[in-house]
Design a protein around this motif. Structure first.
Motif, PDB file in Angstrom:
ATOM      1  N   MET A 193     -99.264  70.402  -6.781  1.00 30.95           N
ATOM      2  CA  MET A 193     -98.935  69.330  -7.688  1.00 30.95           C
ATOM      3  C   MET A 193     -99.753  69.519  -8.963  1.00 30.95           C
ATOM      4  O   MET A 193    -100.965  69.619  -8.918  1.00 30.95           O
ATOM      5  N   ASP A 194     -99.078  69.552 -10.076  1.00 32.69           N
ATOM      6  CA  ASP A 194     -99.762  69.672 -11.358  1.00 32.69           C
ATOM      7  C   ASP A 194     -99.986  68.269 -11.905  1.00 32.69           C
ATOM      8  O   ASP A 194     -99.062  67.632 -12.406  1.00 32.69           O
ATOM      9  N   LEU A 195    -101.203  67.809 -11.768  1.00 30.85           N
ATOM     10  CA  LEU A 195    -101.547  66.444 -12.145  1.00 30.85           C
ATOM     11  C   LEU A 195    -101.265  66.165 -13.614  1.00 30.85           C
ATOM     12  O   LEU A 195    -100.872  65.065 -13.978  1.00 30.85           O
ATOM     13  N   LEU A 196    -101.437  67.146 -14.463  1.00 31.49           N
ATOM     14  CA  LEU A 196    -101.252  66.915 -15.890  1.00 31.49           C
ATOM     15  C   LEU A 196     -99.831  66.471 -16.218  1.00 31.49           C
ATOM     16  O   LEU A 196     -99.604  65.802 -17.216  1.00 31.49           O
ATOM     17  N   LEU A 197     -98.874  66.825 -15.387  1.00 34.89           N
ATOM     18  CA  LEU A 197     -97.496  66.408 -15.614  1.00 34.89           C
ATOM     19  C   LEU A 197     -97.295  64.924 -15.332  1.00 34.89           C
ATOM     20  O   LEU A 197     -96.292  64.348 -15.729  1.00 34.89           O
ATOM     21  N   HIS A 198     -98.233  64.311 -14.653  1.00 40.87           N
ATOM     22  CA  HIS A 198     -98.081  62.929 -14.215  1.00 40.87           C
ATOM     23  C   HIS A 198     -98.964  61.938 -14.958  1.00 40.87           C
ATOM     24  O   HIS A 198     -98.962  60.765 -14.614  1.00 40.87           O
ATOM     25  N   LEU A 199     -99.707  62.366 -15.941  1.00 42.56           N
ATOM     26  CA  LEU A 199    -100.693  61.482 -16.561  1.00 42.56           C
ATOM     27  C   LEU A 199    -100.093  60.272 -17.272  1.00 42.56           C
ATOM     28  O   LEU A 199    -100.781  59.268 -17.462  1.00 42.56           O
ATOM     29  N   ASP A 200     -98.834  60.351 -17.654  1.00 47.82           N
ATOM     30  CA  ASP A 200     -98.199  59.211 -18.320  1.00 47.82           C
ATOM     31  C   ASP A 200     -97.520  58.265 -17.338  1.00 47.82           C
ATOM     32  O   ASP A 200     -96.974  57.248 -17.739  1.00 47.82           O
ATOM     33  N   ARG A 201     -97.594  58.594 -16.065  1.00 47.10           N
ATOM     34  CA  ARG A 201     -96.955  57.771 -15.045  1.00 47.10           C
ATOM     35  C   ARG A 201     -97.991  56.918 -14.326  1.00 47.10           C
ATOM     36  O   ARG A 201     -99.188  57.165 -14.400  1.00 47.10           O
ATOM     37  N   THR A 202     -97.520  55.909 -13.627  1.00 50.96           N
ATOM     38  CA  THR A 202     -98.405  55.001 -12.900  1.00 50.96           C
ATOM     39  C   THR A 202     -98.368  55.328 -11.413  1.00 50.96           C
ATOM     40  O   THR A 202     -97.472  56.025 -10.933  1.00 50.96           O
ATOM     41  N   LEU A 203     -99.332  54.789 -10.687  1.00 56.47           N
ATOM     42  CA  LEU A 203     -99.341  54.971  -9.240  1.00 56.47           C
ATOM     43  C   LEU A 203     -98.128  54.301  -8.599  1.00 56.47           C
ATOM     44  O   LEU A 203     -97.596  54.809  -7.612  1.00 56.47           O
ATOM     45  N   ASP A 204     -97.690  53.197  -9.149  1.00 56.72           N
ATOM     46  CA  ASP A 204     -96.476  52.562  -8.614  1.00 56.72           C
ATOM     47  C   ASP A 204     -95.277  53.499  -8.734  1.00 56.72           C
ATOM     48  O   ASP A 204     -94.407  53.498  -7.874  1.00 56.72           O
ATOM     49  N   GLU A 205     -95.232  54.305  -9.787  1.00 56.24           N
ATOM     50  CA  GLU A 205     -94.137  55.270  -9.954  1.00 56.24           C
ATOM     51  C   GLU A 205     -94.303  56.480  -9.037  1.00 56.24           C
ATOM     52  O   GLU A 205     -93.331  56.993  -8.492  1.00 56.24           O
ATOM     53  N   LEU A 206     -95.532  56.944  -8.891  1.00 53.54           N
ATOM     54  CA  LEU A 206     -95.805  58.183  -8.169  1.00 53.54           C
ATOM     55  C   LEU A 206     -95.973  57.993  -6.663  1.00 53.54           C
ATOM     56  O   LEU A 206     -95.759  58.932  -5.890  1.00 53.54           O
ATOM     57  N   ASP A 207     -96.387  56.835  -6.244  1.00 53.79           N
ATOM     58  CA  ASP A 207     -96.754  56.577  -4.853  1.00 53.79           C
ATOM     59  C   ASP A 207     -95.938  55.400  -4.309  1.00 53.79           C
ATOM     60  O   ASP A 207     -96.453  54.298  -4.152  1.00 53.79           O
ATOM     61  N   PRO A 208     -94.654  55.646  -4.051  1.00 54.04           N
ATOM     62  CA  PRO A 208     -93.817  54.532  -3.576  1.00 54.04           C
ATOM     63  C   PRO A 208     -94.239  54.066  -2.193  1.00 54.04           C
ATOM     64  O   PRO A 208     -94.894  54.807  -1.470  1.00 54.04           O
ATOM     65  N   PRO A 209     -93.868  52.856  -1.853  1.00 53.22           N
ATOM     66  CA  PRO A 209     -93.067  51.937  -2.653  1.00 53.22           C
ATOM     67  C   PRO A 209     -93.935  51.208  -3.678  1.00 53.22           C
ATOM     68  O   PRO A 209     -95.152  51.101  -3.510  1.00 53.22           O
ATOM     69  N   ARG A 210     -93.274  50.724  -4.711  1.00 55.31           N
ATOM     70  CA  ARG A 210     -94.000  49.926  -5.706  1.00 55.31           C
ATOM     71  C   ARG A 210     -94.580  48.694  -5.023  1.00 55.31           C
ATOM     72  O   ARG A 210     -93.986  48.148  -4.107  1.00 55.31           O
ATOM     73  N   TRP A 211     -95.742  48.323  -5.494  1.00 57.15           N
ATOM     74  CA  TRP A 211     -96.367  47.125  -4.946  1.00 57.15           C
ATOM     75  C   TRP A 211     -95.887  45.922  -5.751  1.00 57.15           C
ATOM     76  O   TRP A 211     -95.854  45.965  -6.982  1.00 57.15           O
ATOM     77  N   GLY A 212     -95.576  44.867  -5.077  1.00 57.14           N
ATOM     78  CA  GLY A 212     -95.222  43.636  -5.772  1.00 57.14           C
ATOM     79  C   GLY A 212     -96.473  42.959  -6.305  1.00 57.14           C
ATOM     80  O   GLY A 212     -97.580  43.520  -6.265  1.00 57.14           O
ATOM     81  N   ASP A 213     -96.289  41.762  -6.786  1.00 58.42           N
ATOM     82  CA  ASP A 213     -97.444  40.993  -7.254  1.00 58.42           C
ATOM     83  C   ASP A 213     -98.309  40.629  -6.057  1.00 58.42           C
ATOM     84  O   ASP A 213     -97.798  40.409  -4.953  1.00 58.42           O
ATOM     85  N   PRO A 214     -99.617  40.544  -6.268  1.00 59.71           N
ATOM     86  CA  PRO A 214    -100.491  40.151  -5.156  1.00 59.71           C
ATOM     87  C   PRO A 214    -100.235  38.690  -4.789  1.00 59.71           C
ATOM     88  O   PRO A 214     -99.752  37.909  -5.608  1.00 59.71           O
ATOM     89  N   PRO A 215    -100.572  38.330  -3.570  1.00 59.69           N
ATOM     90  CA  PRO A 215    -100.419  36.915  -3.172  1.00 59.69           C
ATOM     91  C   PRO A 215    -101.246  36.005  -4.079  1.00 59.69           C
ATOM     92  O   PRO A 215    -102.248  36.417  -4.654  1.00 59.69           O
ATOM     93  N   ALA A 216    -100.821  34.787  -4.177  1.00 58.90           N
ATOM     94  CA  ALA A 216    -101.501  33.819  -5.047  1.00 58.90           C
ATOM     95  C   ALA A 216    -102.964  33.632  -4.658  1.00 58.90           C
ATOM     96  O   ALA A 216    -103.815  33.401  -5.529  1.00 58.90           O
ATOM     97  N   ASP A 217    -103.280  33.748  -3.377  1.00 67.25           N
ATOM     98  CA  ASP A 217    -104.656  33.531  -2.932  1.00 67.25           C
ATOM     99  C   ASP A 217    -105.434  34.839  -2.776  1.00 67.25           C
ATOM    100  O   ASP A 217    -106.481  34.879  -2.140  1.00 67.25           O
ATOM    101  N   ALA A 218    -104.947  35.917  -3.390  1.00 67.14           N
ATOM    102  CA  ALA A 218    -105.595  37.227  -3.270  1.00 67.14           C
ATOM    103  C   ALA A 218    -106.981  37.222  -3.920  1.00 67.14           C
ATOM    104  O   ALA A 218    -107.231  36.493  -4.889  1.00 67.14           O
TER     105      ALA A 218
END
Length: 141
Positions: free
Chosen positions: A1-26
């Protein structure tokens, strides 16, 4: 994996599934980790990397960034104390180093090059954690 190709992406994009919003009491930490998953990798600061590494979030993407930073400044004070990112990184599960053996060797070289006097400034038990990391790499070689 060439990390430099991914620097403009987020972990939610690269590491599915995307995380939703945290619980209100988080907790603050949970809210922070959720927020960091939405930050492009190139914008993650040392403290962010320490948080993600110590919480074991998306390690295949975060550890390469941490090792790259540690190669430049092994005892960087990411947030709490000098060497906190280093200690978080040497304590990731051994499976990460199996997946990323070249990075493990790079980090081992960085750690091995530290003078003994550097260990004195680290928290109690840190030298043992570093030795355990090096021994684990040697077993997997």
């Amino acid at each position: 994996m060439d990390l430099l190709l991914h620097l403009d992406r987020t972990l939610d994009e690269l590491d599915p599934p995307r995380w939703g919003d945290p619980p209100a009491d988080a907790t603050h930490l949970v809210r922070k980790v959720h927020a960091l998953r939405r930050v492009p990798l190139r914008e993650l600061r040392p403290a962010d990397l320490r948080t993600l590494v110590s919480q074991q979030v998306a390690l295949p993407y975060v550890v390469p960034l941490a090792v790259r930073l540690l190669a430049e400044e092994p005892l960087i004070d990411a947030y709490f104390y000098e060497g906190d990112l280093l200690l978080a990184t040497v304590n990731v599960p051994a499976t990460v180093w199996t997946l990323l053996p070249q990075l493990g060797e790079e980090l081992r070289a960085v750690v091995s090059a530290l003078p003994e006097s550097a260990h004195a400034d680290l928290p109690r038990g840190a030298a043992r954690e570093i030795d355990r990391f090096i021994a684990g790499l040697q077993r997997n070689s």
